[in-house]
Design a protein around this motif. Structure first.
Motif: not given
Length: 437
Positions: A144, A148, A151-152, A193, A309, A347-348, A351-352, A354-355
């Motif tokens: 994880q 993550v 990707y950042e 999370s 966000t 997408v980021q 993702f925030k 969602i988690i």
């Protein structure tokens, strides 16, 4: 070779604290570690050296936030609405990052150690194969963190390159100054999370124990019915042939009537699960305490994170659609790159969201399943009075202490919040597009 040897040694350390090492090392590098982890998996308070390092990180994030706001205020190449929105987002993101560091140093140190001690106590009483659980948790957290933050990093590089080519006279520091607080905020979100996922996994283990108890108690029984029939005789005939008998005591006779008037299940003995149900109640109470600690540790940061966000998701969606429709002027050769960049940012942001919401909803669902299992256990007739009393108390406990995660008490973290945010962003974009048209 040395790294692989260290990794094998870490994997052999079968305890809960060792499974947190990847998350802990990244948090410590970002100044977010609320404690110091020794080699023997002993937790200590932050020493002076790491406290000084945390202060340096705090000053750096604060300086980058101020520089980011200054660059955006002085920017004349972008639309005023975009600059104002970015200033608000930078202010909110920097405030969240600074508050996260301050809370870690001041308040969350004691709370985090209390959470770890409670989890260790839970695992001793709940997990059957704790070593396998910790090994899976270590691998999950390691993957994880790598995915993550990689990707950042790639997203930050592409963002800087695309924007500097799309807009003239735009300084590189315009973007670099806005990245540190984003990294800290993402790490804080991952910590929350993972903590909620841990609670969810322990709730699943407790549900498995209750399900096993239910399967053991609910088995097919063979009930024998007596087909006893009694003829109705007129009382006058009995009185006419009555013969008085003295010295004979009356004998009490019991007749078993039809199955509609008797309890079909008459067990020879009662089953006692009072101690197990009591233990389950205590374990659930410990999980609720961990939930309270999680809300107090991350509630304020999550409230800011949700606001920032949502605003970033709205702005990036608007910019992408505005570029496609020709409202935002971008060079022809960078339109495709710009749209891809905005999609990557979305997408980021998704993702925030969602988690933050999905693990909380999953934990809530596990508690609902637990309530169903308790009600099914209450229907078992073979339990003694002590077990039934504990089950009734457990049912009341589930009703009064719900597994509810909130953002500083203002927002409930579940799927309904996620749907509300998506609906609000969609409505705003539709209205903004119509206004521009």
């Amino acid at each position: 070779m040395l790294l692989s040897v260290k990794m094998k040694r870490v994997l052999r350390e079968e305890n809960f604290v060792s499974s947190l090492r990847p998350l802990y090392y990244v948090s410590r590098m970002l100044g977010l570690a609320p404690f110091t982890l020794k080699k023997n998996s002993v937790l200590k308070e932050i020493d002076t050296a790491w406290m000084f390092y945390t202060i340096i990180i705090l000053i750096s994030v604060l300086s980058c936030g101020v520089l980011s706001l200054m660059y955006r205020v002085e920017q004349s190449q972008l639309r005023a609405t975009i600059v104002i929105n970015e200033c608000l987002m930078m202010f909110g993101g920097s405030l969240k990052a600074i508050s996260s560091i301050l809370l870690c140093v001041t308040l969350n140190g004691v709370k985090s150690r209390e959470v770890i001690s409670k989890v260790i106590k839970l695992d001793k009483a709940l997990l059957c194969d704790s070593s396998a659980t910790y090994r899976k948790a270590l691998i999950f957290i390691l993957v994880q963190v790598i995915v993550v933050h990689s990707y950042e990093a790639a997203l930050f590089i592409c963002d800087t390159w695309v924007w500097t080519h799309a807009v003239d006279n735009l300084s590189v520091w315009y973007f670099i100054s806005g990245y540190p607080h984003r990294t800290l905020n993402m790490q804080t979100t991952l910590e929350f999370s993972d903590l909620v996922l841990l609670i969810r996994n322990r709730l699943q283990a407790l549900n498995s124990r209750l399900s096993f108890m239910l399967r053991e108690c609910v088995e097919p029984d063979f009930v024998v019915f007596s087909n006893v029939t009694r003829e109705l005789v007129p009382r006058s005939a009995v009185m006419a042939n009555e013969i008085p008998v003295t010295g004979v005591k009356s004998v009490k006779r019991t007749f078993i009537g039809s199955p509609q008037h008797v309890n079909l299940r008459q067990p020879l003995f009662k089953i006692s699960q009072q101690r197990n149900i009591r233990s389950a109640r205590e374990l659930y109470d410990e999980m609720c305490d961990i939930r309270d600690l999680a809300n107090s540790m991350y509630g304020f940061q999550l409230l800011l994170e949700l606001g920032v966000t949502t605003a970033e998701l709205t702005l990036s969606s608007y910019l992408m659609l505005a570029t496609i429709l020709g409202i935002q002027s971008v060079e022809i050769n960078t339109i495709g790159q710009f749209i891809s960049l905005m999609a990557a940012w979305q997408v980021q942001y998704a993702f925030k969201l969602i988690i933050i919401t999905a693990p909380c909803q999953s934990a809530t669902n596990e508690v609902e399943n637990m309530a169903v299992l308790v009600q099914k256990l209450l229907l078992v007739r073979d339990f003694d009075q002590g077990t039934v009393a504990e089950l009734q108390l457990f049912s009341q406990q589930l009703l009064q202490r719900k597994m509810k995660f909130t953002a500083f008490g203002f927002l409930s973290l579940d799927h309904s919040l996620l749907f509300t945010i998506v609906g609000g962003v969609t409505t705003f974009i539709v209205i903004a597009m119509q206004f521009k048209a």
